[in-house]
Design an enzyme around this catalytic site. Structure first.
Site, mmCIF file in Angstrom:
data_model
loop_
_atom_site.group_PDB
_atom_site.id
_atom_site.type_symbol
_atom_site.label_atom_id
_atom_site.label_comp_id
_atom_site.label_asym_id
_atom_site.label_seq_id
_atom_site.Cartn_x
_atom_site.Cartn_y
_atom_site.Cartn_z
ATOM 1 N N CYS A 1 4.179 4.038 9.594
ATOM 2 C CA CYS A 1 5.019 3.351 8.599
ATOM 3 C C CYS A 1 6.500 3.709 8.612
ATOM 4 O O CYS A 1 7.348 2.828 8.570
ATOM 5 C CB CYS A 1 4.472 3.616 7.204
ATOM 6 S SG CYS A 1 3.056 2.599 6.835
ATOM 7 N N GLU B 1 0.838 -1.191 0.000
ATOM 8 C CA GLU B 1 0.000 0.000 0.000
ATOM 9 C C GLU B 1 0.881 1.251 0.000
ATOM 10 O O GLU B 1 1.798 1.349 0.782
ATOM 11 C CB GLU B 1 -0.883 -0.018 1.263
ATOM 12 C CG GLU B 1 -1.976 0.989 1.227
ATOM 13 C CD GLU B 1 -2.662 0.988 -0.124
ATOM 14 O OE1 GLU B 1 -3.472 0.097 -0.369
ATOM 15 O OE2 GLU B 1 -2.389 1.881 -0.964
ATOM 16 N N LYS C 1 8.445 -1.516 -1.139
ATOM 17 C CA LYS C 1 7.609 -0.785 -0.178
ATOM 18 C C LYS C 1 8.477 -0.185 0.936
ATOM 19 O O LYS C 1 8.347 0.993 1.284
ATOM 20 C CB LYS C 1 6.564 -1.739 0.407
ATOM 21 C CG LYS C 1 5.872 -1.266 1.642
ATOM 22 C CD LYS C 1 4.934 -0.099 1.374
ATOM 23 C CE LYS C 1 4.433 0.461 2.665
ATOM 24 N NZ LYS C 1 3.135 0.988 2.676
HETATM 25 C C1 UDX Z 1 3.558 7.208 4.349
HETATM 26 C C2 UDX Z 1 3.852 7.177 2.838
HETATM 27 O O1 UDX Z 1 3.785 8.520 2.313
HETATM 28 C C3 UDX Z 1 2.854 6.266 2.126
HETATM 29 O O2 UDX Z 1 3.192 6.157 0.746
HETATM 30 C C4 UDX Z 1 2.892 4.879 2.780
HETATM 31 O O3 UDX Z 1 1.927 4.035 2.193
HETATM 32 C C5 UDX Z 1 2.621 4.987 4.271
HETATM 33 O O4 UDX Z 1 3.565 5.896 4.873
HETATM 34 P P1 UDX Z 1 1.810 8.467 5.904
HETATM 35 O O5 UDX Z 1 2.689 8.007 7.021
HETATM 36 O O6 UDX Z 1 0.348 8.221 5.995
HETATM 37 O O7 UDX Z 1 2.283 7.807 4.529
HETATM 38 O O8 UDX Z 1 1.981 10.050 5.715
HETATM 39 P P2 UDX Z 1 3.071 10.990 5.019
HETATM 40 O O9 UDX Z 1 2.343 12.049 4.298
HETATM 41 O O10 UDX Z 1 4.063 10.244 4.254
HETATM 42 O O11 UDX Z 1 3.754 11.696 6.279
HETATM 43 C C6 UDX Z 1 4.583 10.996 7.198
HETATM 44 C C7 UDX Z 1 5.159 11.960 8.219
HETATM 45 O O12 UDX Z 1 6.144 12.805 7.632
HETATM 46 C C8 UDX Z 1 4.122 12.897 8.846
HETATM 47 O O13 UDX Z 1 4.371 13.030 10.234
HETATM 48 C C9 UDX Z 1 4.354 14.202 8.127
HETATM 49 O O14 UDX Z 1 3.951 15.314 8.881
HETATM 50 C C10 UDX Z 1 5.862 14.166 7.925
HETATM 51 N N1 UDX Z 1 6.321 14.997 6.796
HETATM 52 C C11 UDX Z 1 5.962 14.688 5.517
HETATM 53 C C12 UDX Z 1 7.147 16.088 7.053
HETATM 54 O O15 UDX Z 1 7.488 16.381 8.203
HETATM 55 N N2 UDX Z 1 7.580 16.838 5.986
HETATM 56 C C13 UDX Z 1 7.247 16.566 4.700
HETATM 57 O O16 UDX Z 1 7.691 17.300 3.800
HETATM 58 C C14 UDX Z 1 6.401 15.454 4.466
#
Ligand code: UDX
Ligand code: ADP
Length: 464
Positions: free
Chosen positions: A277, A162, A221
């Protein structure tokens, strides 16, 4: 091969939204999502769609459209397995908290239980799809359980990781950059891969559906998440440097992001990444590398987590230092507890660790988050085991009114980038707070000049 019935084991953040999208796009397929937790299934079946156990923009509309037609939520796991031609395993695989690989390896207990259950129940051939993030070579473990305990039934195992991000799950599923399907390089394996591809082709162009061998899919992944997390840690390391040198991390992100080889996305400096994740997958990668004797590879990726821990610690330490080296008895309000905006998920949220550090310093913390309930906040803190549940409840309160929370506060810390925080009347908040009124912006959400004009002592990650 035509699929008419799908069963998904695990009605969580991945299973629920993914199956809602499949059901809405494939009206001729009956999709049944099953879970051990009756409480969770009851919420998925709740007549008030605002009570669904997962909050995702656009999700309740899809559930409303399909539930009871071709989307069903049930605790009758065996029945759903028996009837389906294709079974998705979408259960949680947390980091192990005991035994070999403790703190690093994924706990595959739930996966193994699912495999044994499928083997016990199946009377006809099944395609079993791994949706949960798993260490490389898990498919072979599942296959071995199924082949050795099954009733002579033929199982094809596919890896279909995913890539949805929480908060944008529905859009990510409907407009996926790519779908990855890994399977055996045999005739039967190819038939199974094509059957799964056929489902996604209901709404995605063929060229976005990639087929690989099963190991490449499982590893991709972990690697995708490791690369994404690495970008956040990279820019966060630079944020510390910016705060010392008068550079502005947003300007640096913009400048490097214009390089098409680097790209502009995922370069927002923050208080640290969270979510179920990133950390788990990197720990997994580190564990796998170590177990094959690749210590340099393990150390390289572990540094991404070390930098993330440093960022959370640095944010908490800055609050203490700025508030005259003590926060004991001081009221510090957190805006946000979720690990990012537009989700009620708090797993590994930076807020948990910042709160824990400040509670160690005897701060009195008040939490406001638009989607996270009080019980979840306490559960997260209690899980750390740093102090007793009574002590956590004495020192930390959860409230529903963000403006009232700011009364007599020494400081406000922004931990999640909820849009509503941008629209508050910060002048009113300022008037309610003790002076000097401090704001620590861990999400770079607000404008420094505006906040300073109001009178705040305003600190923004990555900017002096
Ligand atoms: C992530 C992956 O993006 C997704 O493809 C995978 O399936 C699951 O893990 P998710 O954890 O739901 O998704 O959110 P994501 O948007 O990736 O953000 C993860 C963390 O990084 C968050 O705490 C977010 O605030 C932080 N983040 C993200 C930052 O601090 N800066 C950024 O530029 C992007
Ligand atoms: P994810 O983010 O991976 O979707 P969640 O924790 O949100 O993780 O959801 C996983 C779901 O899987 C939970 O609702 C849990 O009750 C369910 N689950 C775990 N093990 C099993 C099992 N053996 N059989 C059925 N459901 C299970």
């Amino acid at each position: 091969m035509k699929i008419t019935k799908i069963c998904c084991i695990g009605a969580g953040y991945v299973g629920g939204p993914t199956m809602s999208v499949i059901a809405s796009q494939c009206p001729e397929i009956q999709v049944t999502v099953v879970d051990l937790s009756k409480e969770r299934i009851d919420l998925w079946n709740h007549s008030d769609l605002d009570k669904l156990p997962v909050y995702e923009p656009g999700l309740k509309e899809l559930v409303e459209k399909t539930r009871g037609k071709n989307l069903f939520f049930s605790t009758e796991i065996d029945k759903a397995i028996d009837e389906a031609e294709m079974i998705f395993i979408s259960v949680n695989t947390p980091t192990k908290t005991y035994g070999k690989g403790k703190g690093q390896a994924a706990d595959l207990k739930n996966i193994e239980l699912c495999a044994r259950n499928i083997a016990k129940v199946a009377k006809t051939n099944k395609i079993v799809v791994e949706k949960s993030t798993l260490p490389v070579r898990t498919a072979s473990a599942i296959k071995s359980i199924l082949d050795n305990t099954g009733n002579g039934v033929d199982f094809e195992i596919l890896s279909n990781p995913e890539f949805l991000a929480e908060g944008t799950a529905i859009d990510d599923l409907l407009n996926a950059d790519r779908v990855l399907i890994g399977g055996a390089e045999t005739e039967k394996g190819q038939t199974a891969k094509d059957a799964l591809a056929g489902i996604y082709q209901h709404w995605l162009p063929k060229d976005r559906i990639l087929q690989t061998n099963v190991w490449s899919s499982e590893l991709s992944k972990l690697v995708a998440n490791a690369f994404l997390a690495q970008r956040v840690s990279s820019i966060n390391s630079i944020s510390a440097l910016c705060e010392k040198t008068d550079a502005n991390v947003a300007e640096v992100s913009r400048a490097i992001g214009y390089d098409s080889r680097i790209g502009a996305k995922f370069l927002n400096s923050s208080v640290g990444f969270g979510g179920s994740c990133f950390q788990k997958d990197i720990l997994n990668l580190v564990y796998i590398a170590q177990s094959y004797g690749l210590q340099e590879v393990a150390d390289y990726w572990e540094q991404v987590i070390i930098m993330n821990d440093y960022q959370k610690r640095r944010f908490a330490e800055n609050i203490v230092t700025t508030l005259y080296n003590t926060v004991s008895g001081k009221k510090i309000v957190f805006y946000g507890w979720a690990f990012k905006k537009d989700t009620n998920d708090t797993r590994e949220s930076a807020a948990i660790y910042v709160a824990d550090a400040l509670l160690d310093e005897k701060a009195e913390i008040v939490i406001y988050d638009p989607k996270v309930p009080e019980s979840q906040v306490y559960e997260d803190l209690d899980y750390l085991g740093t102090r007793s549940p009574e002590e956590n409840r004495r020192l930390l309160k959860v409230v529903n009114d963000p403006l009232k929370a700011s009364e007599e506060a020494h400081a406000i810390a922004i931990l999640t980038e909820w849009d509503e925080f941008k629209n508050y009347d910060w002048k009113i908040i300022y008037d309610k707070m003790l002076k000097p009124a401090f704001v620590f912006d861990g999400r770079r959400l607000l404008e420094k000049d505006t906040m300073q004009e109001i009178g705040f002592e305003y600190y923004k990650i990555g900017q002096s």
